[in-house]
Design a protein around this motif. Structure first.
Motif, PDB file in Angstrom:
ATOM      1  N   GLU B   5     -23.548 -35.884 -22.458  1.00 12.63           N
ATOM      2  CA  GLU B   5     -22.732 -37.175 -23.181  1.00 12.63           C
ATOM      3  C   GLU B   5     -21.141 -37.105 -23.032  1.00 12.63           C
ATOM      4  O   GLU B   5     -20.683 -38.042 -22.763  1.00 12.63           O
ATOM      5  N   ALA B  55     -17.761 -49.613 -28.081  1.00 13.53           N
ATOM      6  CA  ALA B  55     -19.147 -49.001 -27.876  1.00 13.53           C
ATOM      7  C   ALA B  55     -19.076 -47.379 -28.102  1.00 13.53           C
ATOM      8  O   ALA B  55     -19.962 -46.906 -28.802  1.00 13.53           O
ATOM      9  N   ARG B  58     -19.099 -46.645 -31.807  1.00 12.73           N
ATOM     10  CA  ARG B  58     -20.358 -46.937 -32.434  1.00 12.73           C
ATOM     11  C   ARG B  58     -21.560 -45.879 -31.998  1.00 12.73           C
ATOM     12  O   ARG B  58     -22.309 -45.363 -32.593  1.00 12.73           O
ATOM     13  N   ARG B  59     -21.297 -45.364 -30.832  1.00 13.01           N
ATOM     14  CA  ARG B  59     -22.280 -44.622 -30.274  1.00 13.01           C
ATOM     15  C   ARG B  59     -21.992 -42.993 -29.888  1.00 13.01           C
ATOM     16  O   ARG B  59     -22.522 -41.858 -30.241  1.00 13.01           O
ATOM     17  N   GLY B  71     -24.893 -38.404 -31.075  1.00  7.31           N
ATOM     18  CA  GLY B  71     -24.663 -39.470 -30.286  1.00  7.31           C
ATOM     19  C   GLY B  71     -25.716 -40.576 -30.391  1.00  7.31           C
ATOM     20  O   GLY B  71     -26.338 -40.593 -31.468  1.00  7.31           O
ATOM     21  N   SER B  72     -25.946 -41.473 -29.532  1.00  2.61           N
ATOM     22  CA  SER B  72     -27.092 -42.265 -29.333  1.00  2.61           C
ATOM     23  C   SER B  72     -27.185 -43.404 -30.691  1.00  2.61           C
ATOM     24  O   SER B  72     -28.221 -43.176 -31.077  1.00  2.61           O
ATOM     25  N   GLY B  73     -26.172 -43.992 -31.060  1.00  3.86           N
ATOM     26  CA  GLY B  73     -26.129 -44.978 -32.048  1.00  3.86           C
ATOM     27  C   GLY B  73     -26.760 -44.382 -33.587  1.00  3.86           C
ATOM     28  O   GLY B  73     -27.175 -45.265 -34.369  1.00  3.86           O
ATOM     29  N   ASN B  74     -26.805 -43.116 -33.677  1.00  3.85           N
ATOM     30  CA  ASN B  74     -27.428 -42.559 -34.798  1.00  3.85           C
ATOM     31  C   ASN B  74     -26.255 -42.360 -35.962  1.00  3.85           C
ATOM     32  O   ASN B  74     -26.072 -41.300 -36.183  1.00  3.85           O
ATOM     33  N   GLU B  75     -25.394 -43.234 -36.172  1.00  4.71           N
ATOM     34  CA  GLU B  75     -24.131 -43.122 -37.097  1.00  4.71           C
ATOM     35  C   GLU B  75     -24.747 -42.830 -38.462  1.00  4.71           C
ATOM     36  O   GLU B  75     -25.542 -43.507 -39.146  1.00  4.71           O
TER      37      GLU B  75
END
Lengths: 489, 89
Positions: B5, B55, B58-59, B71-75
């Motif tokens: 990433e 983006a 957020r990600r 990562g991967s939107g797992n905020e």
């Protein structure tokens, strides 16, 4: 009429600024951290606009449109790349990491953050010293600009020294009272004001001349080469050198760098980061296109006069032109306010305190900080009366000078093997190289079209990495600070 | 995964920098709706940059900086995030 309106608007602006300053003073705590960083509480809008207004100096409104008039509107691209994209990426890479470190260790200045990690008071002093070397003449140039502008505006009724002196006095009063919070609040008002008036100006001019197609058609008839991308002036090397050095330089300018510490939360940093490119393009396109169009619209520009005021005087009513010009002068002053505050903090935190008086109470440091503002502004004012050539040249090259700091700092933030000797050598050598390109005739200012500023950044990078590889960390370095346990929550 | 990433975002950043100036339109003077085509490209590119930055915020936010960035939107939402009330202060 015009003079009365312009002076009225300027005075009106100053009164509003002072009121905001007093308001900020009332909510402030009497500590240095509050004075310098508003206790790290900025929200998205305030952080975004205060950084934005700090970046906008006289350049956006005067020098930039002048260049677009003389050479074509490609400036928009250079500014968009440097401020909208490169600086935004540094906003994350340098800004977010600095913010996290500032939260954990209560850092107020860049020198403090580096000196702590590398266990070196000397490094701390070096970073502050280098920064003040570039900042001081830059502030002086703003005072020269303001003094000259007032003298021209009043047709000599307010002589240069009096004008520059009055503005210095006002800035001292204002900064000492308002601190970072007040400055940021007025920046926000002013940034929004300038954005709106620049768009109004463009719409107004275009409505009078018959739309963008007519304006561009006139430019094509007058100077068709301005519409083609690139020219002898705008070469790829020049555009990239300028965008990269200024973009990196901005991130190291004390008043911008210090704002990284002042964000209220991670969310604030995220939102401002995403909005940044849009905000830049919203401002740069209208202001530089106005300059470019002026060329085709037969606006007469007297020798030494700026394009934007002449353009507005030709196509819009006096009061509106006065409003925009007064706003632009206010933008110059607000940049200087922030620079005074940061200059004072670099001096008191990184030079005075570590070397002269280590044990300071919070209250005393707060007083000292305000005293630092007075000393810094007064010295810059005195210098501005003489405007020595050396200082003028330093101020003019300040962005590239600050850019030399950026890569050693980035390496230190992200590469574990950076050593104290490495970063110190990287900063010292790149500064020496860039300064000699300015003042020593045998060192060229351009390398196959690439600027000495950009080459110097490369030198700084190579020296920082190279010296770090051949030296070992000193015993009192604290690498863990930058690489372990960093998280926002 | 985080390594991949990180490199991915780095490439994205470089691409954003590279095409902010439309080099492929060098010397071109086509005018569309009153502005040079290359200026329209730039305006569109800056808008795209804002969307990409949003983006990333957020990600990917935290990648390369926080050792355990997810990562991967797992905020994750911590006290820092909830403390953000209003923009005045």
């Amino acid at each position: 009429m015009s003079l009365a309106v312009q002076l009225g608007i300027i005075v009106g602006y100053l009164v509003v600024a002072l009121l905001v300053g007093v308001l900020a003073y009332r909510v402030a705590e009497r500590t240095a951290e509050d004075f310098y960083l508003a206790s790290r509480t900025f929200g998205t809008v305030v952080l975004l606009f205060t950084t934005f207004a700090t970046l906008l100096s006289a350049f956006t409104f005067f020098a930039g449109p002048n260049v677009a008039y003389a050479e074509g509107p490609e400036w928009v691209l250079v500014m968009g790349l440097m401020d909208g994209i490169i600086f935004a990426i540094l906003w994350y890479l340098i800004g977010y990491k600095q913010w996290l470190l500032g939260q954990q260790h209560a850092y107020v200045t860049l020198g403090e953050m580096l000196g702590d990690r590398f266990g070196s008071r000397r490094l701390r002093g070096l970073v502050a010293g280098v920064s003040l070397l570039w900042l001081f003449p830059y502030v002086m140039l703003q005072q020269v600009g303001a003094g000259t502008a007032l003298e021209a505006l009043t047709e000599g009724a307010v002589p240069y020294a009096v004008g520059a002196g009055l503005i210095t006095l006002f800035m001292i009063l204002y900064v000492v009272i308002a601190g970072m919070r007040g400055i940021a609040w007025t920046d926000t008002l002013q940034g929004a004001f300038m954005l709106v008036t620049t768009w109004l100006a463009m719409v107004w001019v275009l409505a009078v001349v018959g739309g963008p197609s007519v304006a561009t058609g006139a430019l094509e008839a007058e100077a068709a080469q301005h519409l083609a991308l690139g020219s002898d002036h705008y070469t790829p090397q020049w555009m990239l050198s300028t965008a990269i050095t200024i973009g990196f330089g901005v991130a190291m300018f004390p008043q911008v760098n210090q704002r990284f510490f002042a964000a209220g939360s991670k969310t604030v940093l995220k939102r401002s980061f995403a909005l940044w490119p849009i905000l830049c393009v919203l401002l740069f396109v209208p202001s530089f296109m106005l300059g470019a169009w002026a060329r085709g619209l037969d606006v007469t520009i007297a020798e030494g006069e700026n394009v934007l005021p002449a353009m507005l005087a030709e196509f819009t009513p006096t009061w509106f032109a006065a409003l925009v010009i007064a706003g632009a002068m206010a933008a110059m002053m607000s940049s200087s306010d922030s620079m005074l505050l940061s200059g004072s903090s670099y001096f008191t935190r990184d030079l005075y305190r570590p070397y002269l008086e280590m044990d300071l109470s919070e209250r005393r440091e707060d007083l000292l900080a305000r005293g630092g503002v007075v000393a810094f502004a007064t010295a810059a004012f005195v210098a501005s009366l003489y405007n020595p050539a050396t200082l003028f040249e330093l101020g003019d090259a300040a962005f590239s000078g600050f850019a030399q700091l950026a890569l050693p700092v980035l390496v230190a933030l992200y590469w574990r093997r950076t050593t104290r000797a490495g970063i110190t050598a990287g900063i010292a050598v790149s500064q020496a190289f860039y300064l000699s390109s300015l003042f020593v005739a045998v060192v060229p200012t351009s390398y196959a079209g690439w600027s000495a500023g950009l080459v110097g950044m490369g030198v700084g990078l190579v020296v920082t990495v190279g010296v770090s590889l051949v030296t070992t960390p000193a015993a009192d370095e604290r690498r863990a600070i930058y690489f372990e346990g960093l998280r926002a929550d | 995964m985080q390594r991949l990433e990180r490199w991915g975002w780095l490439v994205v950043a470089l691409v954003l920098c590279t095409f902010a100036i439309p080099w492929f339109l060098w010397g071109d003077s086509t005018v569309v709706a009153g502005l040079p085509l290359w200026l329209w490209w730039h305006v569109g590119w800056m808008a795209l940059a804002s969307v990409v930055f949003w983006a990333f915020a957020r990600r990917g936010w935290g990648i390369g900086i926080e050792p355990d960035a997810v990562g991967s939107g797992n905020e994750r939402r911590g006290p820092e995030d909830t403390r953000d009330t209003g923009d005045g202060r």
